[in-house]
Design a protein around this motif. Sequence first.
Motif, PDB file in Angstrom:
ATOM      1  N   LEU A  73       9.554  15.123  15.583  1.00 11.37           N
ATOM      2  CA  LEU A  73       8.090  15.255  15.501  1.00 11.37           C
ATOM      3  C   LEU A  73       7.529  14.434  14.347  1.00 11.37           C
ATOM      4  O   LEU A  73       6.446  13.857  14.453  1.00 11.37           O
ATOM      5  CB  LEU A  73       7.695  16.725  15.362  1.00 11.37           C
ATOM      6  CG  LEU A  73       7.978  17.584  16.595  1.00 11.37           C
ATOM      7  CD1 LEU A  73       7.809  19.056  16.275  1.00 11.37           C
ATOM      8  CD2 LEU A  73       7.097  17.193  17.763  1.00 11.37           C
ATOM      9  N   ALA A  74       8.280  14.365  13.244  1.00 14.93           N
ATOM     10  CA  ALA A  74       7.856  13.542  12.102  1.00 14.93           C
ATOM     11  C   ALA A  74       7.806  12.076  12.519  1.00 14.93           C
ATOM     12  O   ALA A  74       6.859  11.349  12.187  1.00 14.93           O
ATOM     13  CB  ALA A  74       8.811  13.738  10.931  1.00 14.93           C
ATOM     14  N   CYS A  75       8.812  11.632  13.268  1.00 15.03           N
ATOM     15  CA  CYS A  75       8.848  10.254  13.738  1.00 15.03           C
ATOM     16  C   CYS A  75       7.690   9.984  14.705  1.00 15.03           C
ATOM     17  O   CYS A  75       7.056   8.923  14.641  1.00 15.03           O
ATOM     18  CB  CYS A  75      10.189   9.970  14.424  1.00 15.03           C
ATOM     19  SG  CYS A  75      10.368   8.243  14.916  1.00 15.03           S
ATOM     20  N   LEU A  76       7.408  10.946  15.572  1.00 15.98           N
ATOM     21  CA  LEU A  76       6.294  10.795  16.524  1.00 15.98           C
ATOM     22  C   LEU A  76       4.970  10.597  15.783  1.00 15.98           C
ATOM     23  O   LEU A  76       4.171   9.723  16.142  1.00 15.98           O
ATOM     24  CB  LEU A  76       6.220  12.028  17.439  1.00 15.98           C
ATOM     25  CG  LEU A  76       5.075  12.049  18.457  1.00 15.98           C
ATOM     26  CD1 LEU A  76       5.182  10.866  19.423  1.00 15.98           C
ATOM     27  CD2 LEU A  76       5.058  13.350  19.235  1.00 15.98           C
ATOM     28  N   SER A  77       4.732  11.395  14.747  1.00 15.11           N
ATOM     29  CA  SER A  77       3.498  11.246  13.963  1.00 15.11           C
ATOM     30  C   SER A  77       3.431   9.878  13.298  1.00 15.11           C
ATOM     31  O   SER A  77       2.370   9.251  13.259  1.00 15.11           O
ATOM     32  CB  SER A  77       3.412  12.338  12.890  1.00 15.11           C
ATOM     33  OG  SER A  77       2.876  13.496  13.459  1.00 15.11           O
ATOM     34  N   TYR A  78       4.578   9.419  12.780  1.00 13.74           N
ATOM     35  CA  TYR A  78       4.619   8.091  12.166  1.00 13.74           C
ATOM     36  C   TYR A  78       4.247   7.021  13.195  1.00 13.74           C
ATOM     37  O   TYR A  78       3.448   6.125  12.918  1.00 13.74           O
ATOM     38  CB  TYR A  78       6.020   7.825  11.590  1.00 13.74           C
ATOM     39  CG  TYR A  78       6.233   6.389  11.177  1.00 13.74           C
ATOM     40  CD1 TYR A  78       5.757   5.919   9.953  1.00 13.74           C
ATOM     41  CD2 TYR A  78       6.881   5.483  12.033  1.00 13.74           C
ATOM     42  CE1 TYR A  78       5.932   4.585   9.585  1.00 13.74           C
ATOM     43  CE2 TYR A  78       7.046   4.160  11.669  1.00 13.74           C
ATOM     44  CZ  TYR A  78       6.573   3.710  10.448  1.00 13.74           C
ATOM     45  OH  TYR A  78       6.729   2.396  10.099  1.00 13.74           O
ATOM     46  N   LEU A  79       4.828   7.123  14.387  1.00 11.38           N
ATOM     47  CA  LEU A  79       4.559   6.120  15.429  1.00 11.38           C
ATOM     48  C   LEU A  79       3.075   6.078  15.780  1.00 11.38           C
ATOM     49  O   LEU A  79       2.495   5.007  15.955  1.00 11.38           O
ATOM     50  CB  LEU A  79       5.372   6.437  16.694  1.00 11.38           C
ATOM     51  CG  LEU A  79       6.888   6.252  16.610  1.00 11.38           C
ATOM     52  CD1 LEU A  79       7.554   6.683  17.901  1.00 11.38           C
ATOM     53  CD2 LEU A  79       7.250   4.808  16.301  1.00 11.38           C
ATOM     54  N   MET A  80       2.465   7.269  15.864  1.00 16.67           N
ATOM     55  CA  MET A  80       1.060   7.326  16.288  1.00 16.67           C
ATOM     56  C   MET A  80       0.098   6.932  15.177  1.00 16.67           C
ATOM     57  O   MET A  80      -0.795   6.105  15.372  1.00 16.67           O
ATOM     58  CB  MET A  80       0.719   8.724  16.790  1.00 16.67           C
ATOM     59  CG  MET A  80       1.291   9.008  18.157  1.00 16.67           C
ATOM     60  SD  MET A  80       0.483  10.381  18.979  1.00 16.67           S
ATOM     61  CE  MET A  80      -1.064   9.668  19.472  1.00 16.67           C
ATOM     62  N   PHE A  81       0.289   7.506  13.993  1.00 16.12           N
ATOM     63  CA  PHE A  81      -0.735   7.362  12.941  1.00 16.12           C
ATOM     64  C   PHE A  81      -0.516   6.165  12.010  1.00 16.12           C
ATOM     65  O   PHE A  81      -1.445   5.737  11.342  1.00 16.12           O
ATOM     66  CB  PHE A  81      -0.831   8.651  12.132  1.00 16.12           C
ATOM     67  CG  PHE A  81      -1.313   9.810  12.947  1.00 16.12           C
ATOM     68  CD1 PHE A  81      -2.609   9.848  13.440  1.00 16.12           C
ATOM     69  CD2 PHE A  81      -0.460  10.859  13.265  1.00 16.12           C
ATOM     70  CE1 PHE A  81      -3.053  10.916  14.211  1.00 16.12           C
ATOM     71  CE2 PHE A  81      -0.896  11.920  14.038  1.00 16.12           C
ATOM     72  CZ  PHE A  81      -2.196  11.944  14.519  1.00 16.12           C
ATOM     73  N   VAL A  82       0.713   5.636  11.988  1.00 18.43           N
ATOM     74  CA  VAL A  82       0.966   4.457  11.149  1.00 18.43           C
ATOM     75  C   VAL A  82       1.073   3.198  12.016  1.00 18.43           C
ATOM     76  O   VAL A  82       0.405   2.204  11.776  1.00 18.43           O
ATOM     77  CB  VAL A  82       2.244   4.633  10.291  1.00 18.43           C
ATOM     78  CG1 VAL A  82       2.521   3.376   9.466  1.00 18.43           C
ATOM     79  CG2 VAL A  82       2.109   5.843   9.377  1.00 18.43           C
ATOM     80  N   GLN A  83       1.909   3.274  13.054  1.00 17.70           N
ATOM     81  CA  GLN A  83       2.107   2.107  13.920  1.00 17.70           C
ATOM     82  C   GLN A  83       1.112   2.059  15.090  1.00 17.70           C
ATOM     83  O   GLN A  83       1.050   1.077  15.813  1.00 17.70           O
ATOM     84  CB  GLN A  83       3.552   2.081  14.451  1.00 17.70           C
ATOM     85  CG  GLN A  83       4.606   1.920  13.366  1.00 17.70           C
ATOM     86  CD  GLN A  83       4.500   0.594  12.634  1.00 17.70           C
ATOM     87  OE1 GLN A  83       3.923  -0.361  13.125  1.00 17.70           O
ATOM     88  NE2 GLN A  83       5.052   0.548  11.416  1.00 17.70           N
ATOM     89  N   HIS A  84       0.387   3.149  15.288  1.00 21.82           N
ATOM     90  CA  HIS A  84      -0.675   3.244  16.315  1.00 21.82           C
ATOM     91  C   HIS A  84      -0.176   3.112  17.746  1.00 21.82           C
ATOM     92  O   HIS A  84      -0.913   2.669  18.620  1.00 21.82           O
ATOM     93  CB  HIS A  84      -1.789   2.208  16.040  1.00 21.82           C
ATOM     94  CG  HIS A  84      -2.386   2.374  14.676  1.00 21.82           C
ATOM     95  ND1 HIS A  84      -2.501   1.334  13.783  1.00 21.82           N
ATOM     96  CD2 HIS A  84      -2.872   3.466  14.034  1.00 21.82           C
ATOM     97  CE1 HIS A  84      -3.037   1.772  12.654  1.00 21.82           C
ATOM     98  NE2 HIS A  84      -3.261   3.074  12.783  1.00 21.82           N
ATOM     99  N   PHE A  85       1.084   3.512  17.984  1.00 17.76           N
ATOM    100  CA  PHE A  85       1.565   3.587  19.368  1.00 17.76           C
ATOM    101  C   PHE A  85       0.873   4.764  20.053  1.00 17.76           C
ATOM    102  O   PHE A  85       0.899   5.880  19.532  1.00 17.76           O
ATOM    103  CB  PHE A  85       3.086   3.810  19.413  1.00 17.76           C
ATOM    104  CG  PHE A  85       3.890   2.647  18.940  1.00 17.76           C
ATOM    105  CD1 PHE A  85       3.927   1.472  19.662  1.00 17.76           C
ATOM    106  CD2 PHE A  85       4.622   2.718  17.766  1.00 17.76           C
ATOM    107  CE1 PHE A  85       4.687   0.382  19.221  1.00 17.76           C
ATOM    108  CE2 PHE A  85       5.378   1.643  17.318  1.00 17.76           C
ATOM    109  CZ  PHE A  85       5.408   0.464  18.056  1.00 17.76           C
ATOM    110  N   GLY A  86       0.270   4.516  21.204  1.00 23.22           N
ATOM    111  CA  GLY A  86      -0.357   5.599  21.969  1.00 23.22           C
ATOM    112  C   GLY A  86      -1.637   6.124  21.353  1.00 23.22           C
ATOM    113  O   GLY A  86      -2.167   7.134  21.792  1.00 23.22           O
TER     114      GLY A  86
END
Length: 606
Positions: free
Chosen positions: A297-310
């Motif tokens: 879940l931590a990785c998912l948040s990073y992907l969304m809020f930092v890398q803007h995936f999805g």
Amino acid sequence: MPEEHSQTTMAVDELQAIIQRCQILEEADFKGEDFNLFLVAGQKCLEDGYAAQLLEVIQNEKNKVIIKNMGWNLISPLVRCIFTYKEEDDKREHCLRILDQLAQLCNPKELFLGLLEQIEQTSGDQVCQTVMLLLQPLQTVLLKLQNKKAYSVGLSLAMIMNQLTPLPVPYTKQQIQEDKLGLCQCCNAVVDFAKPFVNEVVKNMEKSSEYDDMELKEELLKFCMKSLKYPLLTAQLEQLEGIEEHPFRHFATEIINILWNIRELIPLVFLHHKGKSPPWENQEFADIERKNSADSLACLSYLMFVQHFGIECFPVVFSPSYLLLCNMTHIEVLLKRTEESMLSKGLDLFESSLLRMEDNSLLHDYLEFRDFINVPQDLVKIMTLCPMEHLRKKSLSILQLFIDKFDSEGKYTLFRCLLKTSNHAGVEGYIIKNIKDQIHLSLTKEYDNVWFTGHHLISLLDLVLSLPEGAETDLLQNSDRIMASLNLLRYLVIKDCESDNQTGVWTTLTRIEQNFLKPLRVGLNMSKAHYEAEIKNKKENRKEAHSSNTVCSVTVSGEKMPAMTTGMQLQVLHSALFTFDLIESVLARVEELIEVKIKAVMDENS
């Protein structure tokens, strides 16, 4: 030569003999001995280079029933042979066609188990090669399965991910480009393997708003959660110059797409893991699952809020402070790790969450959440203990950003907390400098800030203007804190007139002198005398010694220094004396300012 020819044709003849014998039998009459003979003969054909003849046998319509029942036995020798031939070898091509035919003709259940067994048995350098080789036949077989399809898909994905997980994740640009073990390529092949099953779930969900068969969806969710933890949590996901399509960025996009398509993306971001995983009787297993889920879940948040995936799927209705609150749990998970890839993700997620906010907009109430106290303490540990300089510097700048976002009461509470918990003179000095900046704002602005003036400030000054162990305090080790405290006190004495006494410093001056200035003066005198005596001893010893390069050890601030020459030791001791002189000069200035101000007031009153 004729002898060799007779041996190889013998392998084909043996196979033909077994085939002819089995052709006249009914399917139910096949015996264990027939299976063994078929395997031995088929394996010998492969090993002797007669894959073309074996392919003819398999393609022969008359042998359909035999291949359906016995063909799956050939998977293991077939995979071995494929890896012995070079890419351009015709025999390798024949073997690949045999594999394709087996996927079409064999009993799906038997072949499924044979393929999984082959994946399970592979190891080391061959893991990715084996998985990529068998993904297509495995997908073909799974699409044919009628019973326990979701279970079989889940088992396949779990087995593949378990085999990949021990492999090191390429991190640098060079490692990603080389992809030595084939992991980058393999991860993306696994996503393609899963796509038909994702489409099946999507179709079923579109048909019915109350989608009953949740099993396949749950298996795909488990696969995504595993993928977020490995390889994505460890992977370097920044855009890299010279790599047109970054394999892990592509993989991340695909995983986010699966979560969106099966309608799990937004629930995971906000509701945390709500999967139907059965409660573990064994507490150890439950803890492992909880930790794995937290990492994913931590990785998912990073992907969304930092890398803007999805991020285009994300509802734009949440306040920055609410998003920070949601992310704090994930930030804490990442900052507790020691690996650079995870620490940097945690720092990036924290920074991006804070940059969305206006300064002074975060309410002090948020400090009632445990994470809002734990995370700055984790930052302090990184600042002081992390061996990587760039991460130490970044955590310091993020701590300042965190401080800036709070309202006055929040800053005040945070300062108190960090002064009590950091146990590091450099950090304490940094916090005291921040306190000074807040007092300056309170004194120079029109509105009255109750948290950095009056009785609240006096309570904070009691923490700041004190020595941990009185005159016995190690002044060298605490020099950063002591200098910051003296500079703050000097600022207060200059800026706040005794007649105004906005800060309350003049009311509490007697206590400051008793708890801070007097013990500091005594401590300085003792420390200077001690170090001057040490210098004198060293100089005398050096004269007596045959050489000035005599090596011995010295203890500074309670820690034994590495072996040093007498000359090096003298340098260290002189450096300590210089620090004491610096402290003493600021202390003398503060005492002088206090004396002048008090005298001026007394003169006015007389």
